[in-house]
Motif scaffolding. Structure first.
Motif, PDB file in Angstrom:
ATOM      1  N   PRO A   1      -8.273   5.799  30.172  1.00  0.00           N
ATOM      2  CA  PRO A   1      -9.206   5.403  31.233  1.00  0.00           C
ATOM      3  C   PRO A   1      -8.642   5.592  32.638  1.00  0.00           C
ATOM      4  O   PRO A   1      -9.406   5.647  33.604  1.00  0.00           O
ATOM      5  CB  PRO A   1      -9.466   3.917  30.943  1.00  0.00           C
ATOM      6  N   LEU A   2      -7.312   5.693  32.763  1.00  0.00           N
ATOM      7  CA  LEU A   2      -6.714   5.909  34.079  1.00  0.00           C
ATOM      8  C   LEU A   2      -6.734   7.384  34.458  1.00  0.00           C
ATOM      9  O   LEU A   2      -6.908   7.727  35.628  1.00  0.00           O
ATOM     10  CB  LEU A   2      -5.269   5.378  34.091  1.00  0.00           C
ATOM     11  N   ARG A   3      -6.552   8.242  33.488  1.00  0.00           N
ATOM     12  CA  ARG A   3      -6.586   9.688  33.771  1.00  0.00           C
ATOM     13  C   ARG A   3      -8.011  10.179  33.948  1.00  0.00           C
ATOM     14  O   ARG A   3      -8.284  11.072  34.770  1.00  0.00           O
ATOM     15  CB  ARG A   3      -5.910  10.440  32.612  1.00  0.00           C
ATOM     16  N   TRP A   4      -8.952   9.620  33.183  1.00  0.00           N
ATOM     17  CA  TRP A   4     -10.354  10.041  33.263  1.00  0.00           C
ATOM     18  C   TRP A   4     -11.228   8.806  33.468  1.00  0.00           C
ATOM     19  O   TRP A   4     -11.953   8.380  32.568  1.00  0.00           O
ATOM     20  CB  TRP A   4     -10.762  10.768  31.978  1.00  0.00           C
ATOM     21  N   PRO A   5     -11.172   8.173  34.633  1.00  0.00           N
ATOM     22  CA  PRO A   5     -11.862   6.895  34.822  1.00  0.00           C
ATOM     23  C   PRO A   5     -13.371   6.968  34.676  1.00  0.00           C
ATOM     24  O   PRO A   5     -14.007   5.979  34.328  1.00  0.00           O
ATOM     25  CB  PRO A   5     -11.466   6.501  36.256  1.00  0.00           C
ATOM     26  N   GLU A   6     -13.983   8.132  34.907  1.00  0.00           N
ATOM     27  CA  GLU A   6     -15.434   8.235  34.802  1.00  0.00           C
ATOM     28  C   GLU A   6     -15.881   8.957  33.537  1.00  0.00           C
ATOM     29  O   GLU A   6     -17.071   9.180  33.329  1.00  0.00           O
ATOM     30  CB  GLU A   6     -16.002   8.959  36.034  1.00  0.00           C
ATOM     31  N   LYS A   7     -14.930   9.360  32.710  1.00  0.00           N
ATOM     32  CA  LYS A   7     -15.270  10.094  31.486  1.00  0.00           C
ATOM     33  C   LYS A   7     -14.549   9.518  30.289  1.00  0.00           C
ATOM     34  O   LYS A   7     -14.202  10.223  29.341  1.00  0.00           O
ATOM     35  CB  LYS A   7     -14.919  11.581  31.608  1.00  0.00           C
ATOM     36  N   THR A   8     -14.275   8.226  30.336  1.00  0.00           N
ATOM     37  CA  THR A   8     -13.463   7.617  29.288  1.00  0.00           C
ATOM     38  C   THR A   8     -14.105   7.758  27.919  1.00  0.00           C
ATOM     39  O   THR A   8     -13.423   8.016  26.916  1.00  0.00           O
ATOM     40  CB  THR A   8     -13.232   6.127  29.605  1.00  0.00           C
ATOM     41  N   GLY A   9     -15.413   7.604  27.837  1.00  0.00           N
ATOM     42  CA  GLY A   9     -16.089   7.703  26.549  1.00  0.00           C
ATOM     43  C   GLY A   9     -15.924   9.078  25.922  1.00  0.00           C
ATOM     44  O   GLY A   9     -15.618   9.214  24.741  1.00  0.00           O
ATOM     45  N   ILE A  10     -16.133  10.123  26.726  1.00  0.00           N
ATOM     46  CA  ILE A  10     -15.985  11.476  26.217  1.00  0.00           C
ATOM     47  C   ILE A  10     -14.570  11.707  25.710  1.00  0.00           C
ATOM     48  O   ILE A  10     -14.345  12.210  24.603  1.00  0.00           O
ATOM     49  CB  ILE A  10     -16.320  12.506  27.321  1.00  0.00           C
ATOM     50  N   MET A  11     -13.585  11.328  26.537  1.00  0.00           N
ATOM     51  CA  MET A  11     -12.199  11.606  26.180  1.00  0.00           C
ATOM     52  C   MET A  11     -11.758  10.777  24.977  1.00  0.00           C
ATOM     53  O   MET A  11     -10.964  11.241  24.146  1.00  0.00           O
ATOM     54  CB  MET A  11     -11.286  11.332  27.379  1.00  0.00           C
ATOM     55  N   THR A  12     -12.250   9.551  24.869  1.00  0.00           N
ATOM     56  CA  THR A  12     -11.916   8.721  23.704  1.00  0.00           C
ATOM     57  C   THR A  12     -12.419   9.373  22.426  1.00  0.00           C
ATOM     58  O   THR A  12     -11.725   9.378  21.394  1.00  0.00           O
ATOM     59  CB  THR A  12     -12.517   7.322  23.865  1.00  0.00           C
ATOM     60  N   GLY A  13     -13.619   9.948  22.475  1.00  0.00           N
ATOM     61  CA  GLY A  13     -14.163  10.615  21.295  1.00  0.00           C
ATOM     62  C   GLY A  13     -13.317  11.809  20.880  1.00  0.00           C
ATOM     63  O   GLY A  13     -12.992  11.984  19.704  1.00  0.00           O
ATOM     64  N   ILE A  14     -12.931  12.630  21.843  1.00  0.00           N
ATOM     65  CA  ILE A  14     -12.146  13.828  21.536  1.00  0.00           C
ATOM     66  C   ILE A  14     -10.769  13.453  21.022  1.00  0.00           C
ATOM     67  O   ILE A  14     -10.300  13.965  19.997  1.00  0.00           O
ATOM     68  CB  ILE A  14     -12.024  14.713  22.795  1.00  0.00           C
ATOM     69  N   ILE A  15     -10.092  12.565  21.734  1.00  0.00           N
ATOM     70  CA  ILE A  15      -8.719  12.206  21.377  1.00  0.00           C
ATOM     71  C   ILE A  15      -8.692  11.444  20.054  1.00  0.00           C
ATOM     72  O   ILE A  15      -7.808  11.643  19.220  1.00  0.00           O
ATOM     73  CB  ILE A  15      -8.077  11.401  22.522  1.00  0.00           C
ATOM     74  N   GLY A  16      -9.669  10.569  19.833  1.00  0.00           N
ATOM     75  CA  GLY A  16      -9.735   9.845  18.573  1.00  0.00           C
ATOM     76  C   GLY A  16      -9.938  10.776  17.388  1.00  0.00           C
ATOM     77  O   GLY A  16      -9.331  10.596  16.327  1.00  0.00           O
ATOM     78  N   ALA A  17     -10.792  11.792  17.560  1.00  0.00           N
ATOM     79  CA  ALA A  17     -10.996  12.758  16.479  1.00  0.00           C
ATOM     80  C   ALA A  17      -9.714  13.525  16.189  1.00  0.00           C
ATOM     81  O   ALA A  17      -9.383  13.805  15.029  1.00  0.00           O
ATOM     82  CB  ALA A  17     -12.115  13.728  16.849  1.00  0.00           C
ATOM     83  N   ALA A  18      -8.967  13.864  17.242  1.00  0.00           N
ATOM     84  CA  ALA A  18      -7.698  14.568  17.049  1.00  0.00           C
ATOM     85  C   ALA A  18      -6.708  13.721  16.261  1.00  0.00           C
ATOM     86  O   ALA A  18      -5.926  14.246  15.455  1.00  0.00           O
ATOM     87  CB  ALA A  18      -7.103  14.937  18.405  1.00  0.00           C
ATOM     88  N   GLY A  19      -6.733  12.402  16.478  1.00  0.00           N
ATOM     89  CA  GLY A  19      -5.857  11.527  15.709  1.00  0.00           C
ATOM     90  C   GLY A  19      -6.149  11.605  14.222  1.00  0.00           C
ATOM     91  O   GLY A  19      -5.231  11.625  13.393  1.00  0.00           O
ATOM     92  N   GLY A  20      -7.429  11.680  13.866  1.00  0.00           N
ATOM     93  CA  GLY A  20      -7.785  11.806  12.462  1.00  0.00           C
ATOM     94  C   GLY A  20      -7.346  13.131  11.868  1.00  0.00           C
ATOM     95  O   GLY A  20      -6.887  13.193  10.720  1.00  0.00           O
ATOM     96  N   ILE A  21      -7.452  14.208  12.637  1.00  0.00           N
ATOM     97  CA  ILE A  21      -7.005  15.510  12.143  1.00  0.00           C
ATOM     98  C   ILE A  21      -5.498  15.498  11.918  1.00  0.00           C
ATOM     99  O   ILE A  21      -4.990  16.037  10.921  1.00  0.00           O
ATOM    100  CB  ILE A  21      -7.426  16.621  13.120  1.00  0.00           C
ATOM    101  N   GLY A  22      -4.757  14.868  12.835  1.00  0.00           N
ATOM    102  CA  GLY A  22      -3.317  14.722  12.626  1.00  0.00           C
ATOM    103  C   GLY A  22      -3.020  13.930  11.357  1.00  0.00           C
ATOM    104  O   GLY A  22      -2.076  14.246  10.620  1.00  0.00           O
ATOM    105  N   GLY A  23      -3.824  12.913  11.092  1.00  0.00           N
ATOM    106  CA  GLY A  23      -3.654  12.117   9.880  1.00  0.00           C
ATOM    107  C   GLY A  23      -3.921  12.915   8.615  1.00  0.00           C
ATOM    108  O   GLY A  23      -3.332  12.630   7.566  1.00  0.00           O
ATOM    109  N   PHE A  24      -4.793  13.912   8.689  1.00  0.00           N
ATOM    110  CA  PHE A  24      -5.039  14.777   7.527  1.00  0.00           C
ATOM    111  C   PHE A  24      -3.806  15.610   7.193  1.00  0.00           C
ATOM    112  O   PHE A  24      -3.401  15.738   6.030  1.00  0.00           O
ATOM    113  CB  PHE A  24      -6.226  15.703   7.813  1.00  0.00           C
TER     114      PHE A  24
END
Length: 511
Positions: free
Chosen positions: A419-442
């Motif tokens: 939220p500090l790096r993308w204060p107005e786009k936190t939702g978008i970035m959370t979705g992308i980064i969260g999905a990447a975490g799952g791919i790493g878990g695979f």
């Protein structure tokens, strides 16, 4: 955090309740809230005041939805040592089987996030509970031993439970004002403690009733979540867009992912063996890309997006991936009884889940850019130890506890940055980064399974992750000075280049 942060300014105080009514709840509920208040660094009085500012029943419903979803999501992990004896799977196929639900959640959370934009989150959550109940209900009623391909399809459906993050958190936040969003989302996200229940609950039941029937223990938990959502769930977030296209995208993605997950190990897509297993996330991302909104594509043009994607794929991906595989690892390496391996899995998951809030608190004090140096360094060191040595059991448990502690701390520190790096786009970035975490878990269980099959040990697999983590650590060290300029609370992210960010044209209230 998705949606709720971006939209939180639109929410108002409503549905207050009295302290006496709240305190009339059971002792277990009060203990639960006391633990949450301790994690958040708040007194019980402060927590009660915060809860009075919104709809506490909706918050509890969201927590239970995410908690049971997380439990179902990682269900294969502690049961894997039982499953492999009846299925006679190779090491590579074992890793692939427990990894499929992790990848499924990563892919499906994008579709569920899009659906949440246009339809009531309460009904979406109830649909998610129903889909998550199909695998345990099917395994309870299925005569005989299910085949490998059938279990893969059921694993894709288990991923719907992990994708609950995309609905539970924004729905919880929608019922509270902006000034308490951090605490509310922290309480809802504490549902990842559901991974601990996997290790305690399923292995003892599998020992007595068989692994397929043991999965039925998830059904009462899902029923509890469904009842709480039906009577208490509420979504106060504003909606936009059309439901039908988003629903069609989710259904096509779910069905397509099931087909891809079955076809990939069989070589139907042109690749054979281990290379085919490693390609499934690529196929899944390409499938999702058909329905990917433009705002996600814009976000992928930024350098910092890719760096934080890599970091979260290591920290959160390590947490869920290792949780899915660690029971197999302990049984294979140390010949532990399956129930004992499940108990250790619960201990490790508890450590990582409980330390995530502390990672955020440390990052608040010294910034995530500084904190991640130590957490990534700890992960790289533990991976390197396992890459060069098979330690005795006592030391291995200690090393794994340190590894999980670094996973949890790193998760909290990483999302302090978003939220500090993308204060107005936190939702978008959370979705992308969260999905990447799952791919790493695979990739973690798949690569460990492949290296075990090819070399007879896990050393090469841990070496790969040690190198990957070292690369992430190096990037953090190189970018640290730039990141420190915006990675403290109260500062606004500044453009890294002279040209404006491609996301600057994206709507703030989109994801």
């Amino acid at each position: 955090m998705e949606n709720a942060v971006a939209c939180s300014a639109l929410f108002t105080d409503e549905q207050r309740f009295g302290t006496k009514a709240f305190l009339a709840h059971t002792g277990r509920e009060r203990l639960f809230l006391w633990l949450l208040s301790a994690l958040e660094g708040r007194s019980m009085k402060e927590l009660l005041t915060m809860l009075r500012s919104g709809n506490w029943r909706a918050l509890v419903a969201s927590f239970l939805y995410f908690d049971t979803g997380f439990t179902v999501w990682l269900l294969y992990g502690p049961l894997a040592p039982y499953m492999i004896h009846s299925l006679h799977l190779s090491d590579a196929k074992q890793g692939f089987l427990v990894a499929v639900p992790i990848l499924s959640a990563a892919i499906l959370r994008v579709g569920m996030g899009n659906l949440y934009q246009s339809m009531n989150g309460r009904w979406l959550a109830l649909g998610g509970v129903a889909l998550s109940a199909i695998p345990p209900l099917f395994l309870l009623l299925y005569p005989g031993v299910p085949g490998y391909s059938l279990l893969i399809v059921l694993g894709v459906l288990l991923g719907v439970g992990g994708a609950s993050f995309a609905v539970a958190l924004p729905m919880a936040g929608s019922n509270y004002p902006a000034q308490v969003q951090g605490t509310v989302l922290g309480i809802a996200a504490a549902g990842n403690i559901g991974a601990v229940l996997d290790g305690f609950l399923f292995p003892p039941l599998a020992a007595h009733f068989g692994w397929a029937h043991a999965t039925a223990a998830a059904l009462p938990l899902l029923a509890l979540a469904g009842v709480s959502l039906f009577f208490w769930g509420k979504d106060s977030a504003p909606k936009s867009g059309r439901v039908k296209p988003a629903l069609l995208g989710f259904v096509v993605t779910l069905a397509g992912l099931a087909v891809l997950a079955v076809a990939t190990p069989m070589g139907w897509l042109g690749l054979q063996g281990k290379s085919a297993l490693l390609m499934l996330p690529v196929y899944g991302v390409l499938l999702t890309g058909i329905f990917l909104p433009q705002r996600y594509r814009l976000a992928l043009r930024e350098r910092d997006t890719w760096v934080i994607i890599l970091i979260y794929a290591i920290t959160f991906g390590g947490f869920v991936g290792m949780s899915a595989y660690v029971s197999l690892l302990m049984v294979t390496l140390y010949h532990l009884p399956k129930v004992d391996a499940g108990m250790l899995m619960a201990l490790f998951a508890f450590t990582g889940a409980m330390l995530r809030p502390l990672g955020g608190m440390i990052a608040d004090r010294i910034s995530g850019a500084a904190a991640l140096r130590w957490f990534l360094g700890g992960i790289a060191l533990m991976d390197m130890l396992f890459a060069t040595w098979t330690p005795p059991l006592d030391l291995a448990i200690g090393f794994l506890l340190i590894l999980y502690a670094c996973f949890g701390l790193g998760n909290g520190a990483t999302f302090q940055l978003v939220p500090l790096r993308w204060p107005e786009k936190t939702g978008i970035m959370t979705g992308i980064i969260g999905a990447a975490g799952g791919i790493g878990g695979f990739y973690l269980p798949v690569i460990l399974g492949i290296t075990k099959q090819e070399t007879g040990t896990y050393h090469l697999g841990f070496a790969f992750f040690a190198v990957l983590t070292s690369i992430a650590l190096g990037l953090v060290l190189v970018l640290r000075q730039q990141w420190l300029s915006w990675s403290h609370h109260g500062t606004m992210a500044v453009a890294m280049e002279e040209a404006p960010s491609p996301l600057s044209k994206a709507s703030a209230v989109t994801d």
